[in-house]
Motif scaffolding. Structure first.
Motif, PDB file in Angstrom:
ATOM      1  N   PHE A  22       0.907  -1.129  -0.016  1.00 57.56           N
ATOM      2  CA  PHE A  22       0.144  -0.092   0.129  1.00 57.56           C
ATOM      3  C   PHE A  22       0.731   1.436  -0.009  1.00 57.56           C
ATOM      4  O   PHE A  22       0.592   2.077  -0.646  1.00 57.56           O
ATOM      5  CB  PHE A  22      -1.144   0.087   1.241  1.00 57.56           C
ATOM      6  CG  PHE A  22      -1.924   1.457   1.550  1.00 57.56           C
ATOM      7  CD1 PHE A  22      -2.751   1.601   0.772  1.00 57.56           C
ATOM      8  CD2 PHE A  22      -1.037   2.177   2.446  1.00 57.56           C
ATOM      9  CE1 PHE A  22      -3.382   2.824   0.966  1.00 57.56           C
ATOM     10  CE2 PHE A  22      -1.908   3.496   2.441  1.00 57.56           C
ATOM     11  CZ  PHE A  22      -3.156   3.795   1.964  1.00 57.56           C
ATOM     12  N   ALA A  25       2.558   1.897  -3.447  1.00 62.06           N
ATOM     13  CA  ALA A  25       1.454   2.381  -4.571  1.00 62.06           C
ATOM     14  C   ALA A  25       1.050   3.554  -4.315  1.00 62.06           C
ATOM     15  O   ALA A  25       0.449   4.255  -5.478  1.00 62.06           O
ATOM     16  CB  ALA A  25       0.567   1.298  -4.623  1.00 62.06           C
ATOM     17  N   THR A  26       0.994   3.957  -3.022  1.00 60.34           N
ATOM     18  CA  THR A  26       0.262   5.368  -2.969  1.00 60.34           C
ATOM     19  C   THR A  26       1.508   6.608  -2.452  1.00 60.34           C
ATOM     20  O   THR A  26       1.230   7.763  -2.174  1.00 60.34           O
ATOM     21  CB  THR A  26      -0.517   5.417  -1.582  1.00 60.34           C
ATOM     22  OG1 THR A  26       0.036   4.713  -0.540  1.00 60.34           O
ATOM     23  CG2 THR A  26      -1.754   4.422  -1.886  1.00 60.34           C
ATOM     24  N   THR A  94       2.093  -5.945  -4.730  1.00 62.12           N
ATOM     25  CA  THR A  94       0.812  -4.796  -4.489  1.00 62.12           C
ATOM     26  C   THR A  94      -0.544  -5.277  -4.984  1.00 62.12           C
ATOM     27  O   THR A  94      -1.295  -4.818  -4.674  1.00 62.12           O
ATOM     28  CB  THR A  94       1.570  -3.436  -5.246  1.00 62.12           C
ATOM     29  OG1 THR A  94       1.635  -3.895  -6.654  1.00 62.12           O
ATOM     30  CG2 THR A  94       2.606  -2.824  -4.983  1.00 62.12           C
ATOM     31  N   ARG A  98      -4.480  -4.297  -3.742  1.00 64.13           N
ATOM     32  CA  ARG A  98      -5.162  -4.035  -4.610  1.00 64.13           C
ATOM     33  C   ARG A  98      -6.535  -4.959  -4.252  1.00 64.13           C
ATOM     34  O   ARG A  98      -7.643  -4.783  -4.519  1.00 64.13           O
ATOM     35  CB  ARG A  98      -4.704  -4.390  -6.200  1.00 64.13           C
ATOM     36  CG  ARG A  98      -5.821  -4.509  -7.043  1.00 64.13           C
ATOM     37  CD  ARG A  98      -6.564  -2.987  -7.458  1.00 64.13           C
ATOM     38  NE  ARG A  98      -7.781  -2.985  -7.914  1.00 64.13           N
ATOM     39  CZ  ARG A  98      -8.945  -2.558  -7.310  1.00 64.13           C
ATOM     40  NH1 ARG A  98      -9.068  -2.517  -6.200  1.00 64.13           N
ATOM     41  NH2 ARG A  98     -10.384  -2.676  -8.034  1.00 64.13           N
ATOM     42  N   ARG A 102      -7.573  -1.279  -1.155  1.00 67.63           N
ATOM     43  CA  ARG A 102      -6.781  -0.438  -0.463  1.00 67.63           C
ATOM     44  C   ARG A 102      -6.064   0.638  -1.765  1.00 67.63           C
ATOM     45  O   ARG A 102      -5.854   1.759  -1.509  1.00 67.63           O
ATOM     46  CB  ARG A 102      -5.844  -0.531   0.340  1.00 67.63           C
ATOM     47  CG  ARG A 102      -6.417  -1.382   1.644  1.00 67.63           C
ATOM     48  CD  ARG A 102      -5.283  -2.128   2.434  1.00 67.63           C
ATOM     49  NE  ARG A 102      -4.585  -0.931   3.297  1.00 67.63           N
ATOM     50  CZ  ARG A 102      -3.464  -1.216   4.022  1.00 67.63           C
ATOM     51  NH1 ARG A 102      -3.004  -2.508   4.201  1.00 67.63           N
ATOM     52  NH2 ARG A 102      -2.885  -0.275   4.712  1.00 67.63           N
ATOM     53  N   ILE A 103      -5.840   0.059  -2.902  1.00 67.11           N
ATOM     54  CA  ILE A 103      -5.280   0.722  -4.051  1.00 67.11           C
ATOM     55  C   ILE A 103      -6.119   0.619  -5.161  1.00 67.11           C
ATOM     56  O   ILE A 103      -6.962  -0.329  -5.271  1.00 67.11           O
ATOM     57  CB  ILE A 103      -3.904   0.637  -4.262  1.00 67.11           C
ATOM     58  CG1 ILE A 103      -3.796  -0.873  -4.529  1.00 67.11           C
ATOM     59  CG2 ILE A 103      -3.052   0.783  -3.016  1.00 67.11           C
ATOM     60  CD1 ILE A 103      -2.304  -1.134  -5.015  1.00 67.11           C
ATOM     61  N   THR A 104      -6.075   1.503  -6.022  1.00 65.35           N
ATOM     62  CA  THR A 104      -6.761   1.240  -7.318  1.00 65.35           C
ATOM     63  C   THR A 104      -6.158   0.421  -8.362  1.00 65.35           C
ATOM     64  O   THR A 104      -4.749   0.601  -8.314  1.00 65.35           O
ATOM     65  CB  THR A 104      -7.158   2.445  -8.128  1.00 65.35           C
ATOM     66  OG1 THR A 104      -6.028   3.341  -8.332  1.00 65.35           O
ATOM     67  CG2 THR A 104      -8.000   3.307  -7.312  1.00 65.35           C
ATOM     68  N   GLN A 107      -3.255   2.948  -9.671  1.00 60.91           N
ATOM     69  CA  GLN A 107      -2.280   3.167  -8.750  1.00 60.91           C
ATOM     70  C   GLN A 107      -1.191   1.880  -8.987  1.00 60.91           C
ATOM     71  O   GLN A 107       0.017   2.192  -9.097  1.00 60.91           O
ATOM     72  CB  GLN A 107      -2.575   3.481  -7.218  1.00 60.91           C
ATOM     73  CG  GLN A 107      -3.388   4.712  -7.107  1.00 60.91           C
ATOM     74  CD  GLN A 107      -3.924   4.589  -5.449  1.00 60.91           C
ATOM     75  OE1 GLN A 107      -4.529   3.809  -5.132  1.00 60.91           O
ATOM     76  NE2 GLN A 107      -3.707   5.721  -5.003  1.00 60.91           N
ATOM     77  N   ASN A 111       2.623   2.199 -10.311  1.00 59.39           N
ATOM     78  CA  ASN A 111       4.031   2.038  -9.492  1.00 59.39           C
ATOM     79  C   ASN A 111       4.542   0.789 -10.278  1.00 59.39           C
ATOM     80  O   ASN A 111       5.727   0.941 -10.314  1.00 59.39           O
ATOM     81  CB  ASN A 111       3.472   1.352  -8.193  1.00 59.39           C
ATOM     82  CG  ASN A 111       4.691   0.857  -7.516  1.00 59.39           C
ATOM     83  OD1 ASN A 111       4.666  -0.553  -7.221  1.00 59.39           O
ATOM     84  ND2 ASN A 111       5.427   1.757  -6.903  1.00 59.39           N
ATOM     85  N   SER A 294      -4.008   3.669   7.607  1.00 59.94           N
ATOM     86  CA  SER A 294      -3.471   3.890   6.228  1.00 59.94           C
ATOM     87  C   SER A 294      -3.066   5.677   6.084  1.00 59.94           C
ATOM     88  O   SER A 294      -2.342   6.143   5.418  1.00 59.94           O
ATOM     89  CB  SER A 294      -3.999   3.531   4.920  1.00 59.94           C
ATOM     90  OG  SER A 294      -5.165   3.980   4.869  1.00 59.94           O
TER      91      SER A 294
END
Length: 294
Positions: A22, A25-26, A94, A98, A102-104, A107, A111, A294
């Motif tokens: 997370f 990726a963010t 990652t 996903r 928690r991420i798209t 994203q 990454n 997060s």
């Protein structure tokens, strides 16, 4: 033993891996890019150590020589883990973040792209330094001969073989990364990564980022070496006609990269996410565990 010095449980390792995914990726793409440059360089350093270990190793039993090469190559991943560098093969994890929502996808893919390109540039930087530094002339050209034979061998695989060897490789790399999350000391982490990496290298599995160093260096040596090099090594330049950029990208890097995604992202990341996240989620009506911060 205090809690801070004890190793993580398998469930805690899964949470740590997802949290790390997370964060990657963010985070800022420029940070990922710079950390990706270092990772590409560190994996190249591991391969440099591997090549050195194989010069003259023909006198050893085949398996012993390969295990020796695998153990020293693990230096590269140990440096990645200890410095927090971002390596594409481990970034496939990652997929865990996903899977948890928690991420798209955007994203995740950004990454992967940033880290992949940065790894390639970092590896090529080491190619340039090793070539310009004349390292490939060591041992009367024996060092360069190992590079040529190793790079050429990697292009002998069929597309399917390269894909499957990529799966097997990143199965081991991501297991090594996953195991390293359990450690709390430098010794813990180095020990966790060494044997899985030695296994993949000794067995001839295929790592996309490592190949970003080895095969381009082989192509460069093949095209630049003079007659003295070929006479010293006893090699025939024509025997390495397969060492071309097109063959590298189509016959090796593409299938190996796809295999690395499956082996690490799916067979390790998604598998352990399913075991320790999805299957540990309370049934309907039960109180769920608190969401991770997060």
């Amino acid at each position: 033993m205090s809690e801070s010095s004890s190793i993580l449980s398998p469930a805690q390792m899964a949470r740590a891996a997802e949290d790390a995914a997370f964060a990657k990726a963010t985070g800022r793409p420029m940070k990922s890019f710079l950390l990706g440059l270092t990772a590409g360089g560190y994996i190249a350093l591991g391969f440099i150590f591997f090549v050195t270990s194989q010069v003259g190793a023909a006198e050893l039993p085949w398996g012993v020589a390969k295990v020796l090469g695998g153990v020293v190559f693990a230096t590269g991943l140990a440096l990645v883990v200890l410095t927090g560098a971002e390596l594409f093969t481990s970034s496939t994890l990652t997929l865990t973040a996903r899977a948890s929502g928690r991420i798209t996808w955007g994203q995740l893919l950004l990454n992967w792209l940033v880290v992949y390109v940065a790894n390639f540039l970092g590896a090529l930087t080491m190619v340039a330094l090793v070539f310009l530094g004349g390292t490939w002339h060591n041992a009367e050209g024996g060092w360069g001969a190992v590079v040529l034979s190793t790079a050429s061998y990697k292009l002998d695989h069929t597309f399917l073989e390269a894909f499957v060897l990529g799966i097997l490789c990143n199965l081991m790399v991501c297991l090594a990364i996953w195991a390293a999350y359990s450690g709390r000391t430098t010794t813990d982490k180095v020990m966790a990564v060494t044997m899985p990496i030695a296994l993949f290298v000794a067995s001839g599995f295929e790592h996309s980022v490592a190949n970003m160093f080895m095969i381009p260096l082989g192509i460069l040596i093949k095209g630049s070496a003079g007659g003295e090099f070929w006479s010293q090594t006893g090699l025939d330049q024509a025997a390495f006609a397969d060492l071309t950029w097109v063959n590298f990208f189509v016959d090796n890097l593409l299938p190996v990269t796809l295999g690395n995604i499956v082996g690490g992202g799916v067979m390790i990341g998604v598998l352990y996410w399913t075991i320790f996240h999805f299957l540990d989620t309370p049934k309907d009506g039960a109180k769920g565990a608190p969401a991770a911060k997060s």
